[in-house]
Design an enzyme around this catalytic site. Structure first.
Site, PDB file in Angstrom:
ATOM      1  N   LYS A  88       0.983  -1.272   0.092  1.00 20.04           N
ATOM      2  CA  LYS A  88       0.169   0.085  -0.145  1.00 20.04           C
ATOM      3  C   LYS A  88       1.181   1.325  -0.343  1.00 20.04           C
ATOM      4  CE  LYS A  88      -4.035   1.864   2.886  1.00 20.04           C
ATOM      5  NZ  LYS A  88      -4.721   1.791   3.697  1.00 20.04           N
TER       6      LYS A  88
ATOM      7  N   SER B  92      -9.420   1.354   3.286  1.00 19.32           N
ATOM      8  CA  SER B  92      -8.719   2.350   2.223  1.00 19.32           C
ATOM      9  C   SER B  92      -8.137   1.676   2.167  1.00 19.32           C
ATOM     10  CB  SER B  92      -8.051   3.667   3.676  1.00 19.32           C
ATOM     11  OG  SER B  92      -7.034   2.687   3.773  1.00 19.32           O
TER      12      SER B  92
ATOM     13  N   SER C  14      -9.820  -1.271   6.995  1.00 18.22           N
ATOM     14  CA  SER C  14      -9.021  -1.042   6.123  1.00 18.22           C
ATOM     15  C   SER C  14      -8.403  -2.175   5.631  1.00 18.22           C
ATOM     16  CB  SER C  14      -8.210   0.383   6.182  1.00 18.22           C
ATOM     17  OG  SER C  14      -8.907   0.976   5.930  1.00 18.22           O
TER      18      SER C  14
END
Length: 516
Positions: free
Chosen positions: A113, A193, A217
């Site tokens: 990420k 996210s 997330s």
């Protein structure tokens, strides 16, 4: 229409013709007969051993997938320009090193990420132009462990900008640098996210990925993209070098296609990092011999699983009601004992009092300012600077469309006062008198809930959760989440793997025609 426009139109049309059937234009089987699509880490290692596959071929396959699919899905923000060189290095090492001496992730590509620092040619920006060109002091702790294991950092996955801590109005999976990420099953909301980490794994753009979670997330995008996600006990994996929200709640974990792959990644990244003191205390939870030993098909046998009915209210949706009824039946058939109709004593207070939001506001400001201060170079040095950058670059950051209300609320805070202390005390009390009491009183190994609906309970107490594909409703995937007390990852992996092997629900995204 002039000739330039005609030329542009046919170029555009040719691109669209490729994209409308993008999954089918890619050869997924190599000349050796090995199919890369949906291959697990174990499959790939066996193919390496049998000389059916090289790391270079694997990286080339994924780069081709990214080139064709990513313009639509937007799951990958940047590709590592050194990925092929790293693959060649892995191939050379495989030839000269003794069999069995290499890690299970050696030569395996992984996306991380874009809030996880890499000290290489890749940017680390949390999806924001404000951090573009910033220089991190070192690899994030988890990246250091991945490199040591011989994994190949393929690139950075997209995310909800600032891990969804900039604006409550921005959609899941959107960031200014990468645009709007799309669920490969439905081409809409990928959740967030850690959206790109889940999109990319689901669409076979990479073997495995890393996400981060403050509250939901990892669990939510894994559920929505038919992936397996592990949100570890806070501190089990290092958060050093990760653009933070809350050191109290932040966790780094794997998002993969299978429980086995997730276990391999977790055992690689778990452990002490001197740059994150929480890892020292949490290291007591790491089992000798790692997590792969808990991949047991009979892992459900004898496990006591709690069912909190509050989370099974599907309204008039009979499909979901019947599906989860069947999934609970599977758990029983595999030997689990279901303790049904449980209630968390203080659930009304947890759901109505905004203590988590109060805490996240001041924690975000303090933690982000510390992270930015530690950078070698950066266009911004504080949350106030980020807010000012967004105002100055309002068109680039689409400020008029989405705003930055969460950042503005965080910037208003001034440390830990009476209200903030009470918020922290509330969450500690809720966790001890709620979830922990429920688990201990009923002698539970885990609580099982649909989707990522239980993420808030797990988040405020720093507890782990594992989510596994559980079905599809009108093409939209959904998962089953198993949550437990701190350090219960071995049990959760046993449970999740046994459920996964009993159901084998996951399937790759469908072939479809995309609208031009």
């Amino acid at each position: 229409m002039d000739s330039a426009r005609v030329s542009y139109f046919f170029q555009f049309l040719s691109i669209i013709l490729v994209l409308v059937t993008f999954p089918s234009v890619l050869p997924t089987t190599l000349a050796s007969g090995f199919s890369v699509k949906e291959a697990t880490v174990k499959d790939l290692q066996l193919a390496f051993k049998r000389n059916q596959l090289t790391s270079r071929q694997l990286i080339e396959f994924y780069l081709n997938q990214i080139k064709i699919q990513n313009p639509i899905l937007k799951g990958v923000l940047e590709v590592n320009p050194d990925a092929l060189a790293q693959a060649d290095k892995a191939d050379r090492e495989r030839k000269i090193k003794a069999p069995g001496s290499l890690s299970g992730l050696h030569g395996i590509p992984i996306l991380v990420k874009d809030n996880i620092a890499t000290k290489d040619k890749l940017n680390t920006t949390a999806g924001s132009f404000a951090l573009l060109g910033s220089v991190v002091p070192r690899d994030a702790g988890v990246v250091t462990k991945l490199r040591k294991a011989g994994a190949i950092i393929l690139g950075k996955a997209t995310l909800s900008e600032w891990s969804h801590q900039r604006s409550s109005n921005a959609p899941n999976g959107w960031n200014a640098r990468g645009g709007q990420g799309k669920n490969p099953y439905t081409l809409d909301d990928p959740c967030g996210s850690s959206s790109g980490s889940a999109i990319s794994v689901a669409a076979n753009l990479v073997t495995v990925s890393l996400g981060t979670e403050t509250d939901g997330s990892i669990l939510c995008p894994s559920s929505t993209n038919s992936a397996v996600g592990i949100k570890p006990t806070v501190g089990l994996t290092s958060r050093a070098g990760v653009v933070p929200i809350s050191p109290r709640q932040d966790s780094v974990g794997p998002i993969c296609r299978t429980v086995s792959d997730a276990a391999y990644v977790l055992e690689t990244i778990a452990g002490i990092d001197t740059y994150d003191n929480a890892t020292i205390e949490a290291s007591k939870y790491i089992p000798k011999g790692g997590y792969a030993q808990f991949l047991k098909k009979d892992g459900l046998r004898g496990k006591r699983l709690g069912v909190v009915r509050l989370y099974y209210n599907f309204g008039n949706d009979t499909f979901l009601h019947e599906t989860f009824k069947l999934r609970l039946k599977t758990l029983r058939q595999r030997g689990a004992v279901l303790v049904d109709n449980l209630v968390i004593d203080n659930i009304d207070e947890i759901l109505s009092v905004p203590s988590e939001n109060i805490a996240l506001n001041f924690e975000f400001k303090l933690a982000l300012n510390a992270y930015l201060k530690d950078l070698v170079a950066s266009p911004v040095k504080s949350l106030a600077d980020v807010i000012a950058f967004n105002n100055k670059q309002s068109k680039l950051e689409e400020l008029g469309k989405y705003g930055q209300d969460l950042m503005l609320e965080a910037e208003k805070t001034s440390g830990i006062g009476k209200v903030e202390k009470q918020a922290l005390l509330n969450m500690t009390r809720w966790s001890q008198n709620g979830f922990e009491k429920l688990m201990k009183r009923n002698k539970l190994d885990a609580v099982v809930t649909p989707f990522a609906s239980f993420s808030g309970i797990l988040a405020i107490g720093g507890y782990p959760g594992v989510i596994v594909p559980a079905g599809y409703e009108k093409g939209m995937p959904f998962g089953f989440c198993f949550g437990g007390l701190k350090g219960s990852e071995p049990k959760l992996i046993e449970i999740a793997y046994s459920f996964e092997q009993a159901t084998l629900i996951r399937k790759p995204p469908p072939l479809r025609k995309l609208e031009v």
